[in-house]
Design a protein around this motif. Sequence first.
Motif, PDB file in Angstrom:
ATOM      1  N   LEU A 111      22.291 -39.002  42.689  1.00 47.86           N
ATOM      2  CA  LEU A 111      22.968 -37.916  41.997  1.00 47.86           C
ATOM      3  C   LEU A 111      22.057 -36.704  42.099  1.00 47.86           C
ATOM      4  CD1 LEU A 111      25.042 -36.725  39.963  1.00 47.86           C
ATOM      5  CD2 LEU A 111      23.669 -37.773  38.143  1.00 47.86           C
ATOM      6  N   CYS A 112      22.576 -35.591  42.612  1.00 47.94           N
ATOM      7  CA  CYS A 112      21.773 -34.384  42.819  1.00 47.94           C
ATOM      8  C   CYS A 112      22.404 -33.236  42.037  1.00 47.94           C
ATOM      9  CB  CYS A 112      21.711 -34.068  44.309  1.00 47.94           C
ATOM     10  SG  CYS A 112      20.685 -32.646  44.723  1.00 47.94           S
ATOM     11  N   LEU A 113      21.767 -32.877  40.922  1.00 53.34           N
ATOM     12  CA  LEU A 113      22.248 -31.793  40.060  1.00 53.34           C
ATOM     13  C   LEU A 113      21.340 -30.590  40.280  1.00 53.34           C
ATOM     14  CD1 LEU A 113      22.688 -33.887  36.796  1.00 53.34           C
ATOM     15  CD2 LEU A 113      24.397 -33.434  38.588  1.00 53.34           C
ATOM     16  N   CYS A 114      21.904 -29.482  40.773  1.00 52.34           N
ATOM     17  CA  CYS A 114      21.116 -28.302  41.131  1.00 52.34           C
ATOM     18  C   CYS A 114      21.565 -27.070  40.358  1.00 52.34           C
ATOM     19  CB  CYS A 114      21.273 -27.983  42.619  1.00 52.34           C
ATOM     20  SG  CYS A 114      20.799 -29.305  43.724  1.00 52.34           S
ATOM     21  N   TRP A 115      20.585 -26.244  40.013  1.00 52.61           N
ATOM     22  CA  TRP A 115      20.875 -24.964  39.369  1.00 52.61           C
ATOM     23  C   TRP A 115      19.963 -23.901  39.953  1.00 52.61           C
ATOM     24  CZ3 TRP A 115      20.488 -29.528  36.706  1.00 52.61           C
ATOM     25  CH2 TRP A 115      21.633 -29.943  36.013  1.00 52.61           C
ATOM     26  N   GLU A 116      20.495 -22.703  40.007  1.00 50.72           N
ATOM     27  CA  GLU A 116      19.686 -21.535  40.333  1.00 50.72           C
ATOM     28  C   GLU A 116      19.878 -20.550  39.191  1.00 50.72           C
ATOM     29  OE1 GLU A 116      18.586 -18.797  44.141  1.00 50.72           O
ATOM     30  OE2 GLU A 116      20.591 -19.614  44.023  1.00 50.72           O
ATOM     31  N   PRO A 117      19.122 -20.748  38.104  1.00 49.17           N
ATOM     32  CA  PRO A 117      19.321 -19.912  36.929  1.00 49.17           C
ATOM     33  C   PRO A 117      18.964 -18.457  37.233  1.00 49.17           C
ATOM     34  CG  PRO A 117      17.581 -21.544  36.551  1.00 49.17           C
ATOM     35  CD  PRO A 117      18.076 -21.733  37.924  1.00 49.17           C
ATOM     36  N   PRO A 118      19.778 -17.522  36.738  1.00 45.81           N
ATOM     37  CA  PRO A 118      19.487 -16.116  36.992  1.00 45.81           C
ATOM     38  C   PRO A 118      18.151 -15.700  36.380  1.00 45.81           C
ATOM     39  CG  PRO A 118      21.332 -16.343  35.465  1.00 45.81           C
ATOM     40  CD  PRO A 118      20.970 -17.714  35.949  1.00 45.81           C
ATOM     41  N   ASP A 119      17.783 -16.333  35.305  1.00 41.01           N
ATOM     42  CA  ASP A 119      16.502 -16.082  34.662  1.00 41.01           C
ATOM     43  C   ASP A 119      15.622 -17.290  34.952  1.00 41.01           C
ATOM     44  OD1 ASP A 119      14.332 -15.771  33.008  1.00 41.01           O
ATOM     45  OD2 ASP A 119      15.478 -15.591  31.158  1.00 41.01           O
ATOM     46  N   GLY A 120      14.671 -17.130  35.858  1.00 45.57           N
ATOM     47  CA  GLY A 120      13.826 -18.242  36.281  1.00 45.57           C
ATOM     48  C   GLY A 120      13.112 -18.955  35.159  1.00 45.57           C
ATOM     49  N   THR A 121      12.961 -18.301  34.014  1.00 50.12           N
ATOM     50  CA  THR A 121      12.277 -18.947  32.899  1.00 50.12           C
ATOM     51  C   THR A 121      13.102 -20.081  32.302  1.00 50.12           C
ATOM     52  OG1 THR A 121      13.153 -17.369  31.285  1.00 50.12           O
ATOM     53  CG2 THR A 121      11.040 -16.814  32.325  1.00 50.12           C
ATOM     54  N   ARG A 122      14.385 -20.110  32.569  1.00 46.93           N
ATOM     55  CA  ARG A 122      15.240 -21.179  32.024  1.00 46.93           C
ATOM     56  C   ARG A 122      15.182 -22.454  32.851  1.00 46.93           C
ATOM     57  NH1 ARG A 122      20.170 -19.905  28.998  1.00 46.93           N
ATOM     58  NH2 ARG A 122      19.534 -21.838  28.061  1.00 46.93           N
ATOM     59  N   ARG A 145      11.556 -28.503  42.361  1.00 49.52           N
ATOM     60  CA  ARG A 145      11.663 -27.042  42.241  1.00 49.52           C
ATOM     61  C   ARG A 145      11.424 -26.437  43.615  1.00 49.52           C
ATOM     62  NH1 ARG A 145      10.189 -24.661  37.000  1.00 49.52           N
ATOM     63  NH2 ARG A 145      10.885 -22.775  38.048  1.00 49.52           N
ATOM     64  N   ASP A 146      12.261 -25.494  43.983  1.00 46.95           N
ATOM     65  CA  ASP A 146      12.122 -24.776  45.250  1.00 46.95           C
ATOM     66  C   ASP A 146      12.470 -23.324  44.978  1.00 46.95           C
ATOM     67  OD1 ASP A 146      11.999 -23.866  47.829  1.00 46.95           O
ATOM     68  OD2 ASP A 146      13.602 -25.126  48.598  1.00 46.95           O
ATOM     69  N   GLY A 147      11.462 -22.512  44.738  1.00 44.81           N
ATOM     70  CA  GLY A 147      11.710 -21.134  44.332  1.00 44.81           C
ATOM     71  C   GLY A 147      12.420 -21.128  42.991  1.00 44.81           C
ATOM     72  N   ARG A 148      13.553 -20.420  42.927  1.00 47.19           N
ATOM     73  CA  ARG A 148      14.328 -20.377  41.682  1.00 47.19           C
ATOM     74  C   ARG A 148      15.230 -21.598  41.517  1.00 47.19           C
ATOM     75  NH1 ARG A 148      17.293 -15.005  41.971  1.00 47.19           N
ATOM     76  NH2 ARG A 148      18.708 -16.211  40.698  1.00 47.19           N
ATOM     77  N   LEU A 149      15.406 -22.375  42.562  1.00 43.86           N
ATOM     78  CA  LEU A 149      16.270 -23.558  42.498  1.00 43.86           C
ATOM     79  C   LEU A 149      15.547 -24.694  41.800  1.00 43.86           C
ATOM     80  CD1 LEU A 149      18.972 -24.893  43.576  1.00 43.86           C
ATOM     81  CD2 LEU A 149      17.541 -25.783  45.419  1.00 43.86           C
ATOM     82  N   VAL A 150      16.270 -25.350  40.896  1.00 44.59           N
ATOM     83  CA  VAL A 150      15.762 -26.554  40.254  1.00 44.59           C
ATOM     84  C   VAL A 150      16.805 -27.652  40.466  1.00 44.59           C
ATOM     85  CG1 VAL A 150      16.687 -25.943  37.969  1.00 44.59           C
ATOM     86  CG2 VAL A 150      14.807 -27.573  38.137  1.00 44.59           C
ATOM     87  N   ALA A 151      16.339 -28.827  40.864  1.00 43.06           N
ATOM     88  CA  ALA A 151      17.241 -29.954  41.092  1.00 43.06           C
ATOM     89  C   ALA A 151      16.728 -31.161  40.322  1.00 43.06           C
ATOM     90  CB  ALA A 151      17.335 -30.288  42.576  1.00 43.06           C
ATOM     91  N   VAL A 152      17.640 -31.813  39.631  1.00 38.59           N
ATOM     92  CA  VAL A 152      17.335 -33.063  38.961  1.00 38.59           C
ATOM     93  C   VAL A 152      18.050 -34.154  39.742  1.00 38.59           C
ATOM     94  CG1 VAL A 152      17.627 -34.424  36.859  1.00 38.59           C
ATOM     95  CG2 VAL A 152      17.008 -31.993  36.711  1.00 38.59           C
ATOM     96  N   LEU A 153      17.281 -35.095  40.244  1.00 33.71           N
ATOM     97  CA  LEU A 153      17.839 -36.206  41.007  1.00 33.71           C
ATOM     98  C   LEU A 153      17.936 -37.430  40.115  1.00 33.71           C
ATOM     99  CD1 LEU A 153      15.805 -35.847  44.324  1.00 33.71           C
ATOM    100  CD2 LEU A 153      18.025 -34.851  43.738  1.00 33.71           C
ATOM    101  N   GLY A 154      19.102 -38.072  40.147  1.00 33.25           N
ATOM    102  CA  GLY A 154      19.307 -39.346  39.490  1.00 33.25           C
ATOM    103  C   GLY A 154      19.354 -40.409  40.562  1.00 33.25           C
ATOM    104  N   LEU A 155      18.463 -41.371  40.516  1.00 36.14           N
ATOM    105  CA  LEU A 155      18.297 -42.361  41.576  1.00 36.14           C
ATOM    106  C   LEU A 155      18.684 -43.738  41.070  1.00 36.14           C
ATOM    107  CD1 LEU A 155      14.754 -41.037  42.499  1.00 36.14           C
ATOM    108  CD2 LEU A 155      16.908 -40.415  43.605  1.00 36.14           C
ATOM    109  N   LEU A 156      19.598 -44.380  41.802  1.00 32.41           N
ATOM    110  CA  LEU A 156      19.998 -45.743  41.441  1.00 32.41           C
ATOM    111  C   LEU A 156      19.204 -46.744  42.255  1.00 32.41           C
ATOM    112  CD1 LEU A 156      23.887 -45.690  41.101  1.00 32.41           C
ATOM    113  CD2 LEU A 156      22.166 -45.715  39.309  1.00 32.41           C
TER     114      LEU A 156
END
Length: 165
Positions: A111-122, A145-156
């Motif tokens: 499971l790959c949940l990704c966000w690029e928050p407009p405010d990097g502090t979030r 984390r890759d620059g402003r992108l943050v991804a949470v991986l759920g691994l089964l």
Amino acid sequence: MGILDPAPGDRVLEIGCGRGVAIPLIFARLTTGTVTAVDRSATAVAAARRRNSEAVAAGRAAFHVRSLEDADFAAGSFDKVLAVNVNLFWTRPADAELTALRRWLAPGGVLCLCWEPPDGTRAAEIARKAERAVAGHGFGTRTVRDGRLVAVLGLLPGEGRPGQP
């Protein structure tokens, strides 16, 4: 698509596909795999179907107008699940959705949940909340984390489908 890292034969579910911009990036990595996409917006799904008409015509992409909570797929239907900027995983309890996603993922699925928050502090807040929710449903977790992108991986745990790398 490096974080998702689809294998050539993967069955991918995209949650909140919007206008289908990510689909060609996924297909660049697939040879025999398929993509199923869901979005609540009929307008967005129509645009996604047009953008990806060749994959739809070939039977390798399917787009559905429905919310995640209204979707229903067979157990083990997908090897990878992608959601980009879908906030429900960190803004409210997503117990029903995460339970369904765990059921729909095959052993060894991601499971790959990704966000690029407009405010990097979030990004740290988003990652912390999403990782806690995902881990609470029996997934192993990893945050990238890759620059402003943050991804949470759920691994089964478990092996993928036979013939998959």
